[in-house]
Every structure is written in C-alpha cells, then in structure tokens.
Scaffold this motif. Structure first.
Motif, PDB file in Angstrom:
ATOM      1  N   UNK A  12       8.173  87.220 -17.060  1.00  0.00           N
ATOM      2  CA  UNK A  12       7.311  87.113 -18.232  1.00  0.00           C
ATOM      3  C   UNK A  12       5.871  86.828 -17.826  1.00  0.00           C
ATOM      4  N   UNK A  13       5.708  86.239 -16.640  1.00  0.00           N
ATOM      5  CA  UNK A  13       4.365  85.834 -16.228  1.00  0.00           C
ATOM      6  C   UNK A  13       3.646  86.851 -15.382  1.00  0.00           C
ATOM      7  N   UNK A  14       4.394  87.642 -14.610  1.00  0.00           N
ATOM      8  CA  UNK A  14       3.717  88.555 -13.700  1.00  0.00           C
ATOM      9  C   UNK A  14       4.644  89.673 -13.267  1.00  0.00           C
ATOM     10  N   UNK A  15       4.110  90.603 -12.514  1.00  0.00           N
ATOM     11  CA  UNK A  15       4.900  91.723 -12.009  1.00  0.00           C
ATOM     12  C   UNK A  15       5.411  91.454 -10.600  1.00  0.00           C
ATOM     13  N   UNK A  16       5.393  90.205 -10.163  1.00  0.00           N
ATOM     14  CA  UNK A  16       5.799  89.919  -8.787  1.00  0.00           C
ATOM     15  C   UNK A  16       7.224  90.451  -8.552  1.00  0.00           C
ATOM     16  N   UNK A  17       7.437  91.200  -7.463  1.00  0.00           N
ATOM     17  CA  UNK A  17       8.779  91.685  -7.176  1.00  0.00           C
ATOM     18  C   UNK A  17       9.741  90.523  -6.904  1.00  0.00           C
ATOM     19  N   UNK A  18      10.954  90.651  -7.397  1.00  0.00           N
ATOM     20  CA  UNK A  18      11.956  89.601  -7.222  1.00  0.00           C
ATOM     21  C   UNK A  18      13.214  90.208  -6.607  1.00  0.00           C
TER      22      UNK A  18
ATOM     23  N   UNK B  71      11.537  97.612   1.526  1.00  0.00           N
ATOM     24  CA  UNK B  71      11.764  98.699   0.573  1.00  0.00           C
ATOM     25  C   UNK B  71      11.200  98.327  -0.802  1.00  0.00           C
ATOM     26  N   UNK B  72      11.438  97.087  -1.213  1.00  0.00           N
ATOM     27  CA  UNK B  72      10.947  96.664  -2.528  1.00  0.00           C
ATOM     28  C   UNK B  72       9.418  96.656  -2.545  1.00  0.00           C
ATOM     29  N   UNK B  73       8.819  96.172  -1.455  1.00  0.00           N
ATOM     30  CA  UNK B  73       7.352  96.127  -1.415  1.00  0.00           C
ATOM     31  C   UNK B  73       6.770  97.542  -1.436  1.00  0.00           C
ATOM     32  N   UNK B  74       7.405  98.461  -0.716  1.00  0.00           N
ATOM     33  CA  UNK B  74       6.941  99.858  -0.726  1.00  0.00           C
ATOM     34  C   UNK B  74       7.052 100.440  -2.128  1.00  0.00           C
ATOM     35  N   UNK B  75       8.184 100.172  -2.754  1.00  0.00           N
ATOM     36  CA  UNK B  75       8.439 100.728  -4.079  1.00  0.00           C
ATOM     37  C   UNK B  75       7.452 100.172  -5.096  1.00  0.00           C
ATOM     38  N   UNK B  76       7.253  98.875  -5.039  1.00  0.00           N
ATOM     39  CA  UNK B  76       6.372  98.292  -6.048  1.00  0.00           C
ATOM     40  C   UNK B  76       4.922  98.666  -5.788  1.00  0.00           C
ATOM     41  N   UNK B  77       4.559  98.860  -4.519  1.00  0.00           N
ATOM     42  CA  UNK B  77       3.206  99.331  -4.221  1.00  0.00           C
ATOM     43  C   UNK B  77       3.008 100.717  -4.793  1.00  0.00           C
TER      44      UNK B  77
ATOM     45  N   UNK C 122      14.140  93.221  -8.813  1.00  0.00           N
ATOM     46  CA  UNK C 122      13.932  94.531  -8.203  1.00  0.00           C
ATOM     47  C   UNK C 122      15.069  94.914  -7.269  1.00  0.00           C
ATOM     48  N   UNK C 123      15.797  93.922  -6.792  1.00  0.00           N
ATOM     49  CA  UNK C 123      16.940  94.208  -5.939  1.00  0.00           C
ATOM     50  C   UNK C 123      17.859  92.995  -5.966  1.00  0.00           C
ATOM     51  N   UNK C 124      18.996  93.149  -5.340  1.00  0.00           N
ATOM     52  CA  UNK C 124      20.061  92.171  -5.464  1.00  0.00           C
ATOM     53  C   UNK C 124      20.816  92.115  -4.153  1.00  0.00           C
ATOM     54  N   UNK C 125      21.052  90.918  -3.650  1.00  0.00           N
ATOM     55  CA  UNK C 125      21.706  90.753  -2.358  1.00  0.00           C
ATOM     56  C   UNK C 125      22.774  89.676  -2.488  1.00  0.00           C
ATOM     57  N   UNK C 126      23.947  89.952  -1.971  1.00  0.00           N
ATOM     58  CA  UNK C 126      25.040  88.994  -2.068  1.00  0.00           C
ATOM     59  C   UNK C 126      25.202  88.273  -0.731  1.00  0.00           C
TER      60      UNK C 126
END
Ligand code: CA
Length: 223
Positions: A68-74, A113-119, A95-99
């Motif tokens: 709600x506050x920002x677009x920071x990738x999570x 990968x997430x940083x590339x995608x969000x960039x 943005x992704x999920x790891x078990x």
C-alpha cells in the motif's frame, strides 16, 4: 548487485544470521528486522525478503501494508508450503515466493530475477515521493496535494520533486539552480524566488516550503 539494499524480515536468528552473511558476501547491503512492526518502520529498501511467520503480525498483513505504501519488490519466504499461502501472498502483491528450506544460490537467483523484472516494469524504485499529504510522481510527472492534482509547470514540478527527495533537508539556492535549471545557470537568481512563490500558491499553503534565510529552501517534513 552492489548498492542493492535488502530488508530481511525474519524473526529466527538461526535463519537470519547466515542469510544476512551469505547475502552480504554476494554484495547486497542488508538490514535485518525481526518483527512486522519493525519492517514497516524500516527505511526504504530496494527489495524486501519477508518471512510470513512473524511473532507480532501476520506476514500477509505486512506484505499488504508494504504494498500500500510503495512498489518495493517483495519476496515472501515461508516455512508453510501450502498452495493457499502462495496464492494469498501473490494476491497481496508479493513478486515471488520461496519455501523454506532454500539454498542461498536459489534465493540470489530469485532476487536478481525479481529486480530485473521490476526494473523492466519501470517501477523498480518507487517514483512516488510521498510526504504526508503531498505526492510527487516523477514517472508520470503528476503531483497531488491532499488528493487534488496540482497544475505545475515543468520547472515548478522539478523544483518540488527535488525538495521532496529529502523532506526536511535544506537545499541551497546554488544546488537548486544547478539541478532544476542548468549546471551553468548564471541568470538572475530571482527566477528561483518567483518559482517558489508560485509553487507555494499552488500548494495552497505557503508553509510547505520554508525559506532558510541566506541558504535556500526546504520542504517541511512535519506537516
Ligand atoms: Ca518466522
């Protein structure tokens, strides 16, 4: 990945300590917190690694609030592998999920990968500078005060965007002239005062921008 700031939200030292060490060896700069409340108070990061099982809050709520506050990738990290958690996490904007348990190599690959995608999406860094009632979106070049859009000229916008990069900090007249006008601005510095005056008028309250006598201007951060 130098200079990439990670926020690690993990209450379990046995996981968090080796994780932080491993990620720092990979060149990431890490900040670690152990509760949801601390995660929401932490300084902005480039990516958040969020454990869902936190002592004080449901990690999904932390994710929702961050989103709600920002677009920071999570990237959500959890011991719970159930499909339902995954769906909920992704619906809340992760943005992704790891078990758990996962290897450092896999995690680093996911982070990259997430940083590339969000960039590529163009919102790797949050373009919206929020300062309470004021929002300055440097991507769309729109700004709102208390929810209503301001009609700013390009220079007024750039001036406001500059001040909003560091609310409370004083920018000298020289700095502002250099960054908003031109690196070699030798024109009348009255131009700056004229723009500050019109910006104050459009902000609807002259107190937004404080004159620091003999130095420059600052955006009030206590509003
Ligand atoms: Ca946990």
């Amino acid at each position: 990945m130098e200079g990439v700031q990670l926020l690690i939200v993990e209450d379990d030292d046995a996981i968090a300590i080796p994780l932080e060490e491993g990620l720092e060896r990979e060149g990431f700069e890490c900040t670690r917190v152990a509760t949801g409340a601390a995660a929401l108070e932490a300084p902005p990061a480039d990516l958040v690694l969020l454990d869902l099982g936190l002592p004080d809050m449901d990690g999904n709520d932390v994710c929702r609030e961050l989103r709600a506050r920002s677009n920071v990738p999570v990237i959500v990290v959890t011991a719970r592998g159930e499909e339902v958690d995954k769906v909920v996490g992704l619906e809340l904007g992760a943005d992704d999920y790891l078990v758990k348990p996962f290897g450092l190599r896999e995690l680093v690959a996911r982070i990259r990968a997430v940083l590339r995608r969000t960039d590529a999406r163009g919102d790797g860094e949050d373009p919206i500078l929020r300062d309470g009632l004021l929002e300055v979106d440097t991507r769309t070049h729109r700004s709102t005060v208390d929810g209503s859009e301001m009609n700013l000229t390009p220079k007024e916008f750039d001036l406001l965007a500059l001040l909003a990069t560091d609310p409370g900090a004083t920018f000298t007249r020289e700095e502002i002239l250099e960054q908003v006008w031109d690196a070699h601005w030798y024109g009348p510095t009255k131009t700056l005062d004229v723009h500050v005056a019109s910006l104050r008028k459009k902000l609807g309250d002259p107190d937004w921008i404080e004159t620091v006598r003999g130095v420059g201007f600052r955006l009030r951060d206590d509003r």
